[in-house]
Design an enzyme around this catalytic site. Structure first.
Site, PDB file in Angstrom:
ATOM      1  N   ALA A  28       0.864  -1.204  -0.022  1.00 54.93           N
ATOM      2  CA  ALA A  28       0.055  -0.062   0.105  1.00 54.93           C
ATOM      3  C   ALA A  28       0.828   1.388   0.055  1.00 54.93           C
ATOM      4  O   ALA A  28       0.756   2.118   0.675  1.00 54.93           O
ATOM      5  CB  ALA A  28      -0.902   0.019   1.256  1.00 54.93           C
ATOM      6  N   ASN A  33      11.940   2.575 -18.205  1.00 46.63           N
ATOM      7  CA  ASN A  33      12.481   2.650 -17.065  1.00 46.63           C
ATOM      8  C   ASN A  33      13.826   2.108 -17.037  1.00 46.63           C
ATOM      9  O   ASN A  33      14.964   2.753 -16.027  1.00 46.63           O
ATOM     10  CB  ASN A  33      12.027   1.626 -16.000  1.00 46.63           C
ATOM     11  CG  ASN A  33      10.290   2.061 -15.548  1.00 46.63           C
ATOM     12  OD1 ASN A  33      10.018   3.114 -15.619  1.00 46.63           O
ATOM     13  ND2 ASN A  33       9.802   1.138 -15.186  1.00 46.63           N
ATOM     14  N   LYS A  35       7.312  -0.349 -21.050  1.00 44.98           N
ATOM     15  CA  LYS A  35       7.496   0.617 -19.879  1.00 44.98           C
ATOM     16  C   LYS A  35       8.740  -0.076 -19.136  1.00 44.98           C
ATOM     17  O   LYS A  35       9.502   0.866 -18.539  1.00 44.98           O
ATOM     18  CB  LYS A  35       6.213   0.045 -18.855  1.00 44.98           C
ATOM     19  CG  LYS A  35       6.174   1.013 -17.593  1.00 44.98           C
ATOM     20  CD  LYS A  35       4.883   0.906 -16.836  1.00 44.98           C
ATOM     21  CE  LYS A  35       4.807   1.679 -15.731  1.00 44.98           C
ATOM     22  NZ  LYS A  35       3.629   1.550 -14.754  1.00 44.98           N
ATOM     23  N   SER A  47      11.290   6.812  -9.591  1.00 41.00           N
ATOM     24  CA  SER A  47      11.470   6.005  -8.211  1.00 41.00           C
ATOM     25  C   SER A  47      12.693   5.365  -7.710  1.00 41.00           C
ATOM     26  O   SER A  47      13.111   5.212  -6.714  1.00 41.00           O
ATOM     27  CB  SER A  47      10.346   4.679  -8.266  1.00 41.00           C
ATOM     28  OG  SER A  47      10.649   3.869  -9.517  1.00 41.00           O
TER      29      SER A  47
END
Lengths: 309, 309
Positions: A8, A190, A186, A258
């Protein structure tokens, strides 16, 4: 529908909020203590497109606390935590449970098949994005799309019910035969942007402003494309180049990806599921991938020097 | 002998001091204002193996001030400053002048031949080392050896006089047919150690402690060796691997290589004469060198992001 969101962080919190809001029985699961305790105490703070929407009371648990059964589990862990998360929650995975994996990187399907039937595993790629502004504080930007597929197709009508639930929550989803292509596209993005911003120590716009950025991009994409083709992926290099180029002029210029943020915050990165995964598949297929190998070693060396954990 | 030391950084200052001490008429030349003015005001401060030897009065000039004629010119500029230094001092290069080039990196011979006869150009490789502790303050460590050769051999007895002058100054020199091998071996070391410490942000020992350092080293040496062989160089890869390994256990563990220091001090680096030169020679010879290309671009990207000058 009874839904578990396992992992989460930014994306998991955003998905959990949207699914609860549209009427589902949602339980978030995470291992980050400050985040779990903050949500338990004050609820989840949600901001969407710059507008604060409020604090929302959403149940959240540590993996070892999870009980009961769930119709649907959405996985949003870090790549390297996928297996241990599945280990922790496998007691609540029944023969009726469906799982959707939306993690970045390659190779997650090989982990998932150890826990349930291919007919119940959705693999997907999403263009939704989100960030966390500290524990319990999720920030969503814009909308997105989810392309998904079952690892092995079936006529089970629950498959369609799940897609319907996602769409009702405005997590716009559609079955696609091109999910693997989308995942590889994707991953390609990255493998270039996340790694280069980290090694050069800049944001996306900074990398784009470097005059020879395209030469670096080509060196990396040469290897990814060669491996993708050998793996039978329908790989659209022009599309990848276009989305990379668009990043340099768009509103993501000031963004630190990230992997950059993980490195900066002395956390281990997902490099083994990006350039590292390309290098592994290169070895398997007899294709040389020295550039992806070097990048993987460089990122690991930086993690080592900084004692990332 | 009348000697000009063109480029009076750490190595040039050490050589100039030793040559003056043994009785030669030495003039240092440099463009770094603080360094030139400090030596003019207080002399050159010399420390050798931890022992302070004193302040020595050595003439030093800016390139545009140099006049007269010189028997012998030793070049110790940064690689990218070699040509402009030669431009500045070409008025004092006569048909009798000999030049010795001891710069790191590849390709300097191609610049030198524009200024004088191959029979008067010594190309060399040295294991002497030195550092600067601020302007006018040189620090020497240990002794060394200089291997040198004329780009085109001759019977001119002055060739031997120059070697004698170097040896009298304890700059132990010998003619060698393996100078190109030695240059390539040293370049190999720098292509690995200087670049990796810079990109990973660590010292030599830190890189050596990273468990996969040898895999990075092999990726780089694979390319250098392939290019070296094609260029007709007698390349001893085992020797290169041994000197790299020895660095990780020796007293250089705490050392930050020159390229690292240039990057840290926001100066342009010599990458184009190291991995960049390998990539250029790879292109010329039809050998793929993606790893050296990537490293070159990464270093230039860091220079760009930091606005190095």
């Amino acid at each position: 529908m009874k839904i578990l969101v396992a992992g989460a962080g930014a994306m998991g919190s955003r998905f959990g909020y949207m699914l609860q809001k549209s009427g589902n029985d949602v339980l978030l699961v995470d291992t980050w203590k400050e985040h779990v305790e903050k949500i338990r105490k004050d609820g989840l703070s949600v901001t969407q497109d710059g507008q604060y929407l409020g604090q929302f009371n959403i149940p959240i648990a540590y993996p070892e606390e999870v009980e009961g059964t769930f119709d649907f589990i959405i996985l949003f862990t870090k790549s390297m935590q996928l297996d241990s998360m599945l280990q922790s929650i496998k007691k609540v995975i029944t023969k009726d449970t469906y799982i959707l994996c939306l993690l970045n990187g390659l190779g997650h399907d090989k982990v998932l098949v150890n826990y349930l039937d291919k007919k119940h595993i959705f693999l997907g790629a999403t263009r939704f994005s989100a960030g966390l502004n500290g524990p319990g504080n999720v920030i969503g930007h814009g909308s997105g799309l989810i392309e998904l597929m079952l690892l092995e197709d079936s006529d089970d009508k629950k498959k369609n019910e799940i897609i319907e639930v996602l769409n009702q929550a405005e997590l716009f989803s559609e079955l696609s035969k091109k999910v693997f292509s989308s995942i590889w596209h994707k991953v390609s993005l990255n493998c270039v942007i996340n790694t280069m911003t980290t090694l050069i120590d800049t944001n996306i716009g900074g990398y784009g402003d470097f005059s020879d950025h395209d030469k670096i991009t080509q060196l990396i994409l040469d290897e990814i494309q060669a491996v993708a083709i050998k793996e039978g992926i329908d790989y659209d290099r022009n599309y990848v180049e276009t989305i990379i180029t668009n990043l340099f002029t768009g509103n993501k210029r000031n963004h630190y990806p990230s992997l950059y943020q993980d490195m900066k915050n002395k956390r281990l990165t997902e490099i083994d599921y990006l350039n590292g995964a390309i290098a592994d598949l290169g070895r398997k297929n007899g294709i040389k991938t020295p550039v992806c190998e070097l990048i993987t070693y460089l990122i690991h060396a930086k993690e080592f020097i900084q004692s990332n954990k």
